[in-house]
Enzyme design. Sequence first.
Site, PDB file in Angstrom:
ATOM      1  N   ASP A  56      -9.156  -8.310  43.605  1.00 16.10           N
ATOM      2  CA  ASP A  56     -10.485  -8.833  43.279  1.00 16.10           C
ATOM      3  C   ASP A  56     -10.572  -9.143  41.780  1.00 16.10           C
ATOM      4  O   ASP A  56     -10.668  -8.235  40.964  1.00 16.10           O
ATOM      5  CB  ASP A  56     -11.537  -7.796  43.682  1.00 16.10           C
ATOM      6  CG  ASP A  56     -12.957  -8.200  43.296  1.00 16.10           C
ATOM      7  OD1 ASP A  56     -13.152  -9.332  42.815  1.00 16.10           O
ATOM      8  OD2 ASP A  56     -13.872  -7.370  43.482  1.00 16.10           O
ATOM      9  N   GLU A 135       5.521  -3.868  15.225  1.00 15.06           N
ATOM     10  CA  GLU A 135       5.550  -2.499  14.724  1.00 15.06           C
ATOM     11  C   GLU A 135       4.154  -1.915  14.919  1.00 15.06           C
ATOM     12  O   GLU A 135       3.241  -2.205  14.152  1.00 15.06           O
ATOM     13  CB  GLU A 135       5.929  -2.451  13.240  1.00 15.06           C
ATOM     14  CG  GLU A 135       7.308  -3.015  12.926  1.00 15.06           C
ATOM     15  CD  GLU A 135       7.592  -3.031  11.428  1.00 15.06           C
ATOM     16  OE1 GLU A 135       6.710  -2.600  10.645  1.00 15.06           O
ATOM     17  OE2 GLU A 135       8.677  -3.484  11.040  1.00 15.06           O
ATOM     18  N   GLU A 137       1.502   0.951  14.823  1.00 10.88           N
ATOM     19  CA  GLU A 137       1.163   2.253  14.249  1.00 10.88           C
ATOM     20  C   GLU A 137       0.049   2.904  15.074  1.00 10.88           C
ATOM     21  O   GLU A 137      -0.740   2.210  15.709  1.00 10.88           O
ATOM     22  CB  GLU A 137       0.714   2.084  12.801  1.00 10.88           C
ATOM     23  CG  GLU A 137       1.819   1.531  11.907  1.00 10.88           C
ATOM     24  CD  GLU A 137       1.308   1.019  10.566  1.00 10.88           C
ATOM     25  OE1 GLU A 137       2.091   1.047   9.594  1.00 10.88           O
ATOM     26  OE2 GLU A 137       0.145   0.579  10.497  1.00 10.88           O
ATOM     27  N   GLU A 219       3.487   8.227   9.256  1.00 12.54           N
ATOM     28  CA  GLU A 219       3.011   7.118   8.423  1.00 12.54           C
ATOM     29  C   GLU A 219       2.138   7.651   7.291  1.00 12.54           C
ATOM     30  O   GLU A 219       1.972   8.848   7.110  1.00 12.54           O
ATOM     31  CB  GLU A 219       2.259   6.095   9.278  1.00 12.54           C
ATOM     32  CG  GLU A 219       3.091   4.877   9.669  1.00 12.54           C
ATOM     33  CD  GLU A 219       3.478   4.006   8.465  1.00 12.54           C
ATOM     34  OE1 GLU A 219       2.936   4.221   7.361  1.00 12.54           O
ATOM     35  OE2 GLU A 219       4.339   3.128   8.627  1.00 12.54           O
ATOM     36  N   GLU A 226       4.500   6.160  13.448  1.00 11.33           N
ATOM     37  CA  GLU A 226       5.085   4.907  13.922  1.00 11.33           C
ATOM     38  C   GLU A 226       6.443   5.206  14.554  1.00 11.33           C
ATOM     39  O   GLU A 226       7.193   6.064  14.077  1.00 11.33           O
ATOM     40  CB  GLU A 226       5.264   3.908  12.779  1.00 11.33           C
ATOM     41  CG  GLU A 226       5.841   2.565  13.228  1.00 11.33           C
ATOM     42  CD  GLU A 226       6.025   1.583  12.076  1.00 11.33           C
ATOM     43  OE1 GLU A 226       6.967   0.777  12.148  1.00 11.33           O
ATOM     44  OE2 GLU A 226       5.246   1.634  11.100  1.00 11.33           O
ATOM     45  N   HIS A 275       2.456  -4.956  12.508  1.00 13.23           N
ATOM     46  CA  HIS A 275       3.256  -5.960  11.819  1.00 13.23           C
ATOM     47  C   HIS A 275       4.153  -6.639  12.843  1.00 13.23           C
ATOM     48  O   HIS A 275       4.760  -5.967  13.678  1.00 13.23           O
ATOM     49  CB  HIS A 275       4.105  -5.315  10.719  1.00 13.23           C
ATOM     50  CG  HIS A 275       3.308  -4.476   9.768  1.00 13.23           C
ATOM     51  ND1 HIS A 275       3.857  -3.430   9.055  1.00 13.23           N
ATOM     52  CD2 HIS A 275       2.007  -4.507   9.422  1.00 13.23           C
ATOM     53  CE1 HIS A 275       2.928  -2.867   8.301  1.00 13.23           C
ATOM     54  NE2 HIS A 275       1.791  -3.505   8.513  1.00 13.23           N
ATOM     55  N   ARG A 346       5.001  -5.932   0.109  1.00 15.89           N
ATOM     56  CA  ARG A 346       4.204  -5.619   1.285  1.00 15.89           C
ATOM     57  C   ARG A 346       2.710  -5.847   1.089  1.00 15.89           C
ATOM     58  O   ARG A 346       1.907  -5.566   1.976  1.00 15.89           O
ATOM     59  CB  ARG A 346       4.457  -4.171   1.710  1.00 15.89           C
ATOM     60  CG  ARG A 346       5.793  -3.989   2.431  1.00 15.89           C
ATOM     61  CD  ARG A 346       6.118  -2.538   2.691  1.00 15.89           C
ATOM     62  NE  ARG A 346       7.207  -2.375   3.632  1.00 15.89           N
ATOM     63  CZ  ARG A 346       8.496  -2.504   3.343  1.00 15.89           C
ATOM     64  NH1 ARG A 346       8.851  -2.804   2.095  1.00 15.89           N
ATOM     65  NH2 ARG A 346       9.425  -2.342   4.260  1.00 15.89           N
ATOM     66  N   GLU A 364       7.652 -11.765   8.738  1.00 17.36           N
ATOM     67  CA  GLU A 364       6.877 -10.618   9.218  1.00 17.36           C
ATOM     68  C   GLU A 364       5.409 -10.814   8.854  1.00 17.36           C
ATOM     69  O   GLU A 364       5.038 -10.765   7.679  1.00 17.36           O
ATOM     70  CB  GLU A 364       7.389  -9.317   8.584  1.00 17.36           C
ATOM     71  CG  GLU A 364       6.572  -8.094   8.948  1.00 17.36           C
ATOM     72  CD  GLU A 364       6.840  -6.914   8.019  1.00 17.36           C
ATOM     73  OE1 GLU A 364       6.106  -5.912   8.126  1.00 17.36           O
ATOM     74  OE2 GLU A 364       7.762  -7.000   7.178  1.00 17.36           O
ATOM     75  N   ARG A 366       1.846  -9.400   8.557  1.00 17.96           N
ATOM     76  CA  ARG A 366       1.421  -8.019   8.365  1.00 17.96           C
ATOM     77  C   ARG A 366      -0.064  -7.784   8.653  1.00 17.96           C
ATOM     78  O   ARG A 366      -0.527  -6.650   8.602  1.00 17.96           O
ATOM     79  CB  ARG A 366       1.744  -7.576   6.935  1.00 17.96           C
ATOM     80  CG  ARG A 366       3.247  -7.522   6.675  1.00 17.96           C
ATOM     81  CD  ARG A 366       3.570  -7.078   5.246  1.00 17.96           C
ATOM     82  NE  ARG A 366       3.057  -5.759   4.917  1.00 17.96           N
ATOM     83  CZ  ARG A 366       3.621  -4.611   5.266  1.00 17.96           C
ATOM     84  NH1 ARG A 366       4.729  -4.611   6.011  1.00 17.96           N
ATOM     85  NH2 ARG A 366       3.083  -3.461   4.914  1.00 17.96           N
TER      86      ARG A 366
END
Length: 476
Positions: A56, A135, A137, A219, A226, A275, A346, A364, A366
């Site tokens: 459904d 990645e 977390e 972390e 992580e 990330h 970063r 990457e 972020r």
Amino acid sequence: MGKFVNSTEEFFAYCEENDVQFVDLRFTDIKGAWHHVTYRMSAVNVGIIEAGFPFDGSSVDAWQPINKSDMLLKADIGTAFLDPFTADPTIIVFCDVYDIYKNQAYERCPRSIAKAALKHADSLGIADAAYFGPENEFFVFDDVKFTDDIHEAGYRVDTEEGGWNSGTTYPDMYNTGHRPGTKGGYFPGAPTDSAVDLRAEMMLVLEQVGLEVVLGHHEVAQGQHEIGIVFSDIIGAADNVQKYKYVVKMIAHLNGKTATFMPKPLYGDNGNGMHVHQSLWKDGKNLFYKEGNYANVSEMGLNYVGGIFKHARAVAAFTNPTTNSYKRLLPGFEAPSVLTYSSQNRSASCRIPYGAGEKATRVEMRFPDSTACPYLAFAVMMMAGLDGIQSKVVPIGPMDEDLFELTLDEIREKGIPQMPHTLRGALEALIRDNDFLKPVFTDEFLNSYQAYRFERDVFPDEGRPTAYEFKTTYQC
């Protein structure tokens, strides 16, 4: 780790070998939530696998109306794995949703949308494979309470690791005093890292369900963790996110704790991101690699980044799809909102890992977080990236300085665009900017998604007073 089965015949043989009693069919809605229905093994045969399992669709948020509720689950047999948590042997199978009224893959099925995005990349002659490495977390808390009523609202989370517990008297144990403190949780040894055994259990069970685990660590924030897993193709990577979240939540639950992927559960400490490492390939060659360029990334790779940045405000409606998402995207918490790229840095929204060779060169992103539906988030980023490749969009950068140190005026002076600051801003951007999605995402889906997010997230959030508003406004 590879597949457990590769064909319908192998599926039934595997089930017999493992004395499977139940087949659990899993599918994903537009929020990214997993739903399931469980069949007795005796009721499953080749015929129903080929025809599809009925269900459904009107009882799933933002899906079918009640007068067109009948839908089918098409089992992807190659995804089958044994559920490590059930009392009786149960095999889980990922499913795509099929629309019997249009005789096609359901246009609101996230997994089907991601498959269509990859086909689109191939049809353009750009890429025949797309690899994603998320990645995710997460926090592990000992307790969570929240209330939301007409006259009161509030929440409280607790972890023994929290610095606020330094003066707590525990009735059945002593206060250890070993705590990471705010922003002090990156890679501490035990006993400050109190979850060594818990993460190890998670890592082992993740391997049982088919993920290739690389590492696990504490972390930055209190109670934050992580676990790193190996990348996969766009569908496999999104499937893995669903497995990952399931295992992490269940292991925490079975140990008397609670896990959350909520982007910002703690004010003043780091939040949870997702990330996402990405690369496009064709004929076995990494299209993002060019030796000698900045960070060995090719012009196509930079155009891909440029496309994501060009459409970032609309992309955010899928990669950061909750009001809480934007409480994480603040400078100084490793949650970049400045749309530039860099190697090693970063604080940039896109990091290009330093010194990667031909097979490992990637970009990457972020800014995404784990409240995103992984299938939709990956597909939307790829569609934006493909548009950037076609339009040869060049992103601003590289910028190797600490972008968290820049003031808002300095960011504007440098002409660097930013992520939206609210979910409303992201959704309004999606209304203005969605042509890049049209080859795969239908107008019907986009309109439904926008309306659902406004009605479920934006309007209720904007209409509720908060504790902080009482603090600043009550005495005015």
